[in-house]
Scaffold this motif. Structure first.
Motif, PDB file in Angstrom:
ATOM      1  N   VAL A   1      -6.037  -3.031   1.453  1.00 13.60           N
ATOM      2  CA  VAL A   1      -6.560  -2.073   0.481  1.00 13.60           C
ATOM      3  C   VAL A   1      -7.823  -2.616  -0.163  1.00 13.60           C
ATOM      4  CG1 VAL A   1      -6.038  -0.774  -1.626  1.00 13.60           C
ATOM      5  CG2 VAL A   1      -4.245  -1.162   0.071  1.00 13.60           C
TER       6      VAL A   1
ATOM      7  N   ARG B   1      -1.766  -6.061   0.614  1.00 18.54           N
ATOM      8  CA  ARG B   1      -2.714  -5.564  -0.383  1.00 18.54           C
ATOM      9  C   ARG B   1      -4.151  -5.923  -0.005  1.00 18.54           C
ATOM     10  NH1 ARG B   1      -3.238  -1.574  -3.565  1.00 18.54           N
ATOM     11  NH2 ARG B   1      -0.964  -1.653  -3.536  1.00 18.54           N
TER      12      ARG B   1
ATOM     13  N   LYS C   1       9.522   3.823  -7.567  1.00 15.94           N
ATOM     14  CA  LYS C   1       9.436   2.497  -6.953  1.00 15.94           C
ATOM     15  C   LYS C   1      10.815   1.843  -6.887  1.00 15.94           C
ATOM     16  CE  LYS C   1       4.667   1.442  -8.310  1.00 15.94           C
ATOM     17  NZ  LYS C   1       3.791   0.542  -9.092  1.00 15.94           N
TER      18      LYS C   1
ATOM     19  N   TYR D   1     -13.023   5.650  -2.731  1.00 16.08           N
ATOM     20  CA  TYR D   1     -11.870   6.472  -3.091  1.00 16.08           C
ATOM     21  C   TYR D   1     -11.432   7.334  -1.911  1.00 16.08           C
ATOM     22  CZ  TYR D   1      -8.983   9.600  -5.934  1.00 16.08           C
ATOM     23  OH  TYR D   1      -7.944  10.311  -6.451  1.00 16.08           O
TER      24      TYR D   1
ATOM     25  N   GLU E   1       1.420   1.709  -5.352  1.00 13.54           N
ATOM     26  CA  GLU E   1       0.236   2.078  -6.131  1.00 13.54           C
ATOM     27  C   GLU E   1       0.609   2.334  -7.592  1.00 13.54           C
ATOM     28  OE1 GLU E   1      -2.661   1.851  -4.710  1.00 13.54           O
ATOM     29  OE2 GLU E   1      -1.726   1.429  -2.776  1.00 13.54           O
ATOM     30  N   ARG E   2      -0.384   2.206  -8.461  1.00 15.46           N
ATOM     31  CA  ARG E   2      -0.142   2.402  -9.890  1.00 15.46           C
ATOM     32  C   ARG E   2       0.251   3.838 -10.218  1.00 15.46           C
ATOM     33  NH1 ARG E   2      -5.199  -0.824 -12.817  1.00 15.46           N
ATOM     34  NH2 ARG E   2      -4.801  -2.882 -11.894  1.00 15.46           N
ATOM     35  N   THR E   3      -0.184   4.768  -9.396  1.00 15.55           N
ATOM     36  CA  THR E   3       0.125   6.170  -9.653  1.00 15.55           C
ATOM     37  C   THR E   3       1.566   6.534  -9.311  1.00 15.55           C
ATOM     38  OG1 THR E   3      -0.776   6.686  -7.461  1.00 15.55           O
ATOM     39  CG2 THR E   3      -2.262   6.919  -9.344  1.00 15.55           C
TER      40      THR E   3
ATOM     41  N   GLN F   1     -11.660  -1.108  -0.379  1.00 11.28           N
ATOM     42  CA  GLN F   1     -12.433  -1.020  -1.616  1.00 11.28           C
ATOM     43  C   GLN F   1     -13.786  -1.704  -1.461  1.00 11.28           C
ATOM     44  OE1 GLN F   1     -10.004  -2.634  -4.742  1.00 11.28           O
ATOM     45  NE2 GLN F   1      -8.588  -0.924  -4.749  1.00 11.28           N
TER      46      GLN F   1
ATOM     47  N   ILE G   1      -9.794   5.067   0.811  1.00  6.52           N
ATOM     48  CA  ILE G   1      -8.476   4.560   0.445  1.00  6.52           C
ATOM     49  C   ILE G   1      -7.423   5.665   0.532  1.00  6.52           C
ATOM     50  CG2 ILE G   1      -7.101   3.707  -1.494  1.00  6.52           C
ATOM     51  CD1 ILE G   1      -9.448   1.997  -2.290  1.00  6.52           C
TER      52      ILE G   1
ATOM     53  N   PRO H   1       0.830  -1.218   0.000  1.00  2.00           N
ATOM     54  CA  PRO H   1       0.000   0.000   0.000  1.00  2.00           C
ATOM     55  C   PRO H   1       0.857   1.258   0.000  1.00  2.00           C
ATOM     56  CG  PRO H   1      -0.759  -1.579   1.648  1.00  2.00           C
ATOM     57  CD  PRO H   1       0.539  -2.097   1.136  1.00  2.00           C
TER      58      PRO H   1
ATOM     59  N   LEU I   1      -4.339   5.399   3.159  1.00  2.40           N
ATOM     60  CA  LEU I   1      -2.948   5.377   2.715  1.00  2.40           C
ATOM     61  C   LEU I   1      -2.159   6.522   3.329  1.00  2.40           C
ATOM     62  CD1 LEU I   1      -3.305   4.422  -1.072  1.00  2.40           C
ATOM     63  CD2 LEU I   1      -2.830   2.941   0.881  1.00  2.40           C
TER      64      LEU I   1
END
Length: 257
Positions: A95, A92, A46, A128, A38-40, A99, A131, A34, A135
């Motif tokens: 998270v 994960r 990373k 949203y 994240e994808r962002t 959701q 989360i 987490p 985070l």
């Protein structure tokens, strides 16, 4: 070649091999972690995070023998990747619990379609908000320090260079999924209770006054009630989620035992 230089080269080879083994486990963990995974988050960021975790964890990692051939190197890559992914999947799940809780809350309060595609994984607005708040709370509460301690602890539970037992992993996985769904329903309980009260009230009003269009009267009430409950319950929801996350970080394989 002088003996001192040869000894230095041997030591460098051992350090690089151990650093590579730690890097593989940490890299698999960070990809699912987490906040950091994240994808962002850009791939270069990373990579820097993985290197930083590797430098921190490597002095505390158990010593290992340098692989002498490609088969030994392949074994290290496979085992450490699987071990890192197992730990990351457990993180994960928290998270995914948020959701699921956001989806349950949104469906219960007729807010499931607002801002549904605003993120990479389509989520209702409530999910949203939960989360992002969770985070941020985890990062401020020292998630990076706890994650480094978790990786160090994982070497006692998942030894270096060894595959985890299938029976243990399956039992642990079922337990984590069960706990994730239980946590999700617990977090969304205020919204579910509000929905039950709303529908019972609406049914009683409709029974008493069949000519009244109760849906048009009740829709603004359930929407406003959902937002009000979100305003009041979010601090308690995030606090409960943070406690569950800290418990997992302290004893990640408690379910398997």
């Amino acid at each position: 070649m002088t003996p001192a230089l040869a000894q230095l080269l041997d030591l460098t080879q051992v350090v690089l091999a151990q650093g590579f083994a730690v890097f593989v486990r940490v890299g698999a963990l960070v990809s699912l972690m987490p906040a950091f995974g994240e994808r962002t988050v850009p791939a270069r960021v990373k990579l820097l995070i993985v290197i930083a975790f590797t430098v921190i964890v490597m002095p505390a990692a158990p010593s290992m023998t340098t692989p002498s051939d490609m088969s030994g190197l392949t074994l290290i890559i496979m085992t450490e990747t699987i071990n890192g992914l197992l730990i990351g999947i457990g993180l994960r799940m928290f998270v995914l619990a948020l959701q699921t809780a956001g989806s349950i809350a949104a469906q219960s309060t007729s807010l499931s379609q607002i801002l549904g595609g605003a993120v990479a994984d389509p989520l209702p607005a409530m999910g949203y908000i939960l989360i992002i708040g969770a985070l941020a709370l985890a990062a401020m509460a020292g998630l990076h320090v706890k994650a480094a301690a978790l990786v160090i602890l994982s070497y006692d539970l998942l030894p270096l260079g060894q595959f985890p037992g299938g029976a243990t992993v399956s039992q642990w996985g079922v337990g984590q999924i069960r706990q994730a769904f239980g946590l999700a329903f617990t977090l969304a309980a205020p919204f579910v209770i509000l929905s039950v009260i709303y529908n019972l009230t609406l049914g009683a009003i409709n029974k008493a006054m069949p000519q009244l269009m109760v849906a048009f009267v009740g829709a603004p009430v359930i929407t406003a009630g959902g937002l009000f409950i979100l305003f009041l319950a979010t601090p308690f929801i995030l606090e409960l989620w943070q406690k569950a996350l800290d418990h997992y970080l302290a004893s990640p394989f408690e379910v398997a035992r």
